[in-house]
Design a protein around this motif. Structure first.
Motif, PDB file in Angstrom:
ATOM      1  N   TYR A  34       0.829  -1.200   0.000  1.00 11.84           N
ATOM      2  CA  TYR A  34       0.000   0.000   0.000  1.00 11.84           C
ATOM      3  C   TYR A  34       0.864   1.249   0.000  1.00 11.84           C
ATOM      4  CZ  TYR A  34      -3.307  -3.577   1.105  1.00 11.84           C
ATOM      5  OH  TYR A  34      -4.048  -4.728   1.039  1.00 11.84           O
ATOM      6  N   VAL A  35       0.418   2.226  -0.761  1.00 11.45           N
ATOM      7  CA  VAL A  35       1.016   3.553  -0.772  1.00 11.45           C
ATOM      8  C   VAL A  35       0.011   4.457  -0.077  1.00 11.45           C
ATOM      9  CG1 VAL A  35       1.812   5.456  -2.222  1.00 11.45           C
ATOM     10  CG2 VAL A  35       2.249   3.082  -2.921  1.00 11.45           C
TER      11      VAL A  35
ATOM     12  N   THR B 149      -3.066   7.661 -14.228  1.00 12.50           N
ATOM     13  CA  THR B 149      -2.739   6.875 -15.418  1.00 12.50           C
ATOM     14  C   THR B 149      -1.573   5.936 -15.132  1.00 12.50           C
ATOM     15  OG1 THR B 149      -3.559   8.602 -16.891  1.00 12.50           O
ATOM     16  CG2 THR B 149      -1.995   7.016 -17.832  1.00 12.50           C
ATOM     17  N   ALA B 150      -0.532   6.449 -14.475  1.00 15.54           N
ATOM     18  CA  ALA B 150       0.644   5.628 -14.155  1.00 15.54           C
ATOM     19  C   ALA B 150       0.296   4.551 -13.135  1.00 15.54           C
ATOM     20  CB  ALA B 150       1.777   6.511 -13.637  1.00 15.54           C
ATOM     21  N   ILE B 151      -0.512   4.892 -12.148  1.00 18.17           N
ATOM     22  CA  ILE B 151      -0.918   3.917 -11.128  1.00 18.17           C
ATOM     23  C   ILE B 151      -1.632   2.739 -11.782  1.00 18.17           C
ATOM     24  CG2 ILE B 151      -2.552   3.572  -9.215  1.00 18.17           C
ATOM     25  CD1 ILE B 151      -1.709   6.509  -8.359  1.00 18.17           C
TER      26      ILE B 151
ATOM     27  N   LYS C 200       7.236   0.076  -5.840  1.00 19.38           N
ATOM     28  CA  LYS C 200       8.508   0.802  -5.998  1.00 19.38           C
ATOM     29  C   LYS C 200       8.851   1.022  -7.471  1.00 19.38           C
ATOM     30  CE  LYS C 200      10.427  -0.423  -1.528  1.00 19.38           C
ATOM     31  NZ  LYS C 200      11.508  -1.098  -0.803  1.00 19.38           N
ATOM     32  N   THR C 201       8.515   0.047  -8.300  1.00 18.18           N
ATOM     33  CA  THR C 201       8.735   0.201  -9.742  1.00 18.18           C
ATOM     34  C   THR C 201       7.872   1.337 -10.281  1.00 18.18           C
ATOM     35  OG1 THR C 201       9.333  -2.117  -9.998  1.00 18.18           O
ATOM     36  CG2 THR C 201       8.603  -0.965 -11.981  1.00 18.18           C
ATOM     37  N   TRP C 202       6.605   1.386  -9.854  1.00 22.69           N
ATOM     38  CA  TRP C 202       5.716   2.480 -10.259  1.00 22.69           C
ATOM     39  C   TRP C 202       6.309   3.832  -9.855  1.00 22.69           C
ATOM     40  CZ3 TRP C 202       3.497   5.305  -6.160  1.00 22.69           C
ATOM     41  CH2 TRP C 202       2.781   6.438  -6.576  1.00 22.69           C
ATOM     42  N   TYR C 203       6.746   3.950  -8.604  1.00 24.47           N
ATOM     43  CA  TYR C 203       7.245   5.237  -8.098  1.00 24.47           C
ATOM     44  C   TYR C 203       8.464   5.717  -8.889  1.00 24.47           C
ATOM     45  CZ  TYR C 203       8.520   8.960  -4.945  1.00 24.47           C
ATOM     46  OH  TYR C 203       8.824  10.196  -4.411  1.00 24.47           O
TER      47      TYR C 203
END
Length: 99
Positions: free
Chosen positions: A4-5, A26-28, A66-69
């Protein structure tokens, strides 16, 4: 296991905020994340915490979060972050034990 973020956000500039949340959403989605709460009503029950807008996002696992961030897609949103908002941000693994 899900991760979770959690973001405690204080919006600053409405125009930059709209751009930021559109790019971030969109990225999430692209990285398998989904919003569990996005700026809904907050009712502080204990303590002196005064959050303005809490966002909770679920990802399939911590590695994906972490990859998303660090992704180029989310980097487009980060260009607007400092103008759009002030925030505290944490990543947390889901519960591993039994209820």
């Amino acid at each position: 296991m899900s991760a979770y973020v959690i973001s405690d956000t204080n919006p600053k500039d409405p125009d930059a905020w709209k751009i930021y949340i559109g790019l971030a959403a969109t990225a999430i989605k692209q990285y398998g994340g989904r919003y569990l709460s996005r700026g809904n009503e907050i009712d502080v029950i204990e303590g002196e915490w005064t959050p303005r807008a809490i966002v909770v996002i679920e990802f399939p696992d911590m590695a994906t979060a972490k990859t998303w961030y660090a992704s180029p897609e989310y980097a487009k949103a980060l260009v607007y972050r400092d103008k759009a908002l002030k925030r505290n941000l944490i990543f947390i693994d889901g519960y591993k034990g039994e209820n």
